[in-house]
Scaffold this active site. Structure first.
Site, mmCIF file in Angstrom:
data_model
loop_
_atom_site.group_PDB
_atom_site.id
_atom_site.type_symbol
_atom_site.label_atom_id
_atom_site.label_comp_id
_atom_site.label_asym_id
_atom_site.label_seq_id
_atom_site.Cartn_x
_atom_site.Cartn_y
_atom_site.Cartn_z
ATOM 1 N N TRP A 22 -5.074 1.991 10.153
ATOM 2 C CA TRP A 22 -5.241 1.787 8.883
ATOM 3 C C TRP A 22 -4.883 0.434 8.376
ATOM 4 C CZ3 TRP A 22 -8.085 3.603 5.181
ATOM 5 C CH2 TRP A 22 -7.810 3.505 3.898
ATOM 6 N N GLU A 65 -11.814 5.835 4.706
ATOM 7 C CA GLU A 65 -11.347 6.840 5.448
ATOM 8 C C GLU A 65 -12.169 6.952 6.568
ATOM 9 O OE1 GLU A 65 -8.285 8.016 5.851
ATOM 10 O OE2 GLU A 65 -7.222 7.606 3.645
ATOM 11 N N TYR A 107 0.748 -1.085 -0.054
ATOM 12 C CA TYR A 107 0.031 0.008 -0.107
ATOM 13 C C TYR A 107 0.781 1.060 0.136
ATOM 14 C CZ TYR A 107 -3.445 3.479 1.708
ATOM 15 O OH TYR A 107 -4.065 4.750 1.808
#
Length: 198
Positions: free
Chosen positions: A52, A44, A22
């Site tokens: 995350w 988000e 990522y």
């Protein structure tokens, strides 16, 4: 903080192949198109209060649960879909966040019906390009005037869960800004390089 894995220097993502990928291939790269931006916005929002990496690990499940993040499809979700999602252990089961995703899909559809797009709205708030990478994470802001302006416009258009901090995270993730810190392989969109110039 700079971290090192496989002789590459990264500003985050060290130690987990999914997170490293990522960092290297997505975060800070340009994302365009309403469906792609809607996906990032929803994720988000779900990330708020969580790591995350947790969201990344559930991303494919989120895509399945939310019809591939096609705004038109998600906009049609009803109470039964909310209950279905609340029973889905593969995603984050937070009723307010699930409902906000549906509201935001409806806002995207309304934008499109008015001849606009989420892409246009988001990218109209891109700040001027910065010269030089942030020296450390302490130099990276949590929000900016541009993210506050984006949040304000989105709220005026019916979007929810789109505060300035969340919208700055969206800007970072979608390439409106480059916040990879100095020395990172991805800073200033430079190609990956080995330590010590190798």
């Amino acid at each position: 903080m700079i971290t090192e894995t496989n002789d590459l220097i990264r500003c985050f993502g060290n130690g987990d192949p999914l997170y490293e990928r990522y960092h290297d291939e997505e975060w800070g790269h340009e994302v365009r198109g309403d469906a792609a931006l809607f996906e990032r916005m929803v994720l988000e929002g779900f990330q708020s209060g969580l790591s995350w990496l947790t969201i990344l690990r559930k991303r494919e499940a989120f895509r399945g649960a939310f019809a591939g993040f096609e705004p038109g499809a998600v906009a049609e979700f009803d109470h039964s879909d909310v209950e279905r999602l609340m029973e889905d252990a593969e995603i984050v089961r937070n009723r307010r966040k699930i409902e906000s995703a549906i509201v935001n899909a409806q806002a995207v559809v309304a934008l499109q019906a008015a001849g606009r797009s989420l892409d246009d709205v988001v990218w109209s708030h891109q700040p001027p390009l910065r010269t030089g990478a942030p020296a450390t994470w302490e130099d990276v802001p949590a929000s900016t005037p541009e993210s506050a302006a984006l949040a304000k416009e989105l709220k005026s258009l019916g979007f929810v869960f789109v505060g300035p901090t969340t919208m700055y995270a969206l800007m970072q993730a979608c390439g409106l800004v480059d916040d990879h810190v100095a020395g990172c392989i991805a800073a200033s969109n430079t190609p990956p390089r080995q330590r010590d110039g190798g």
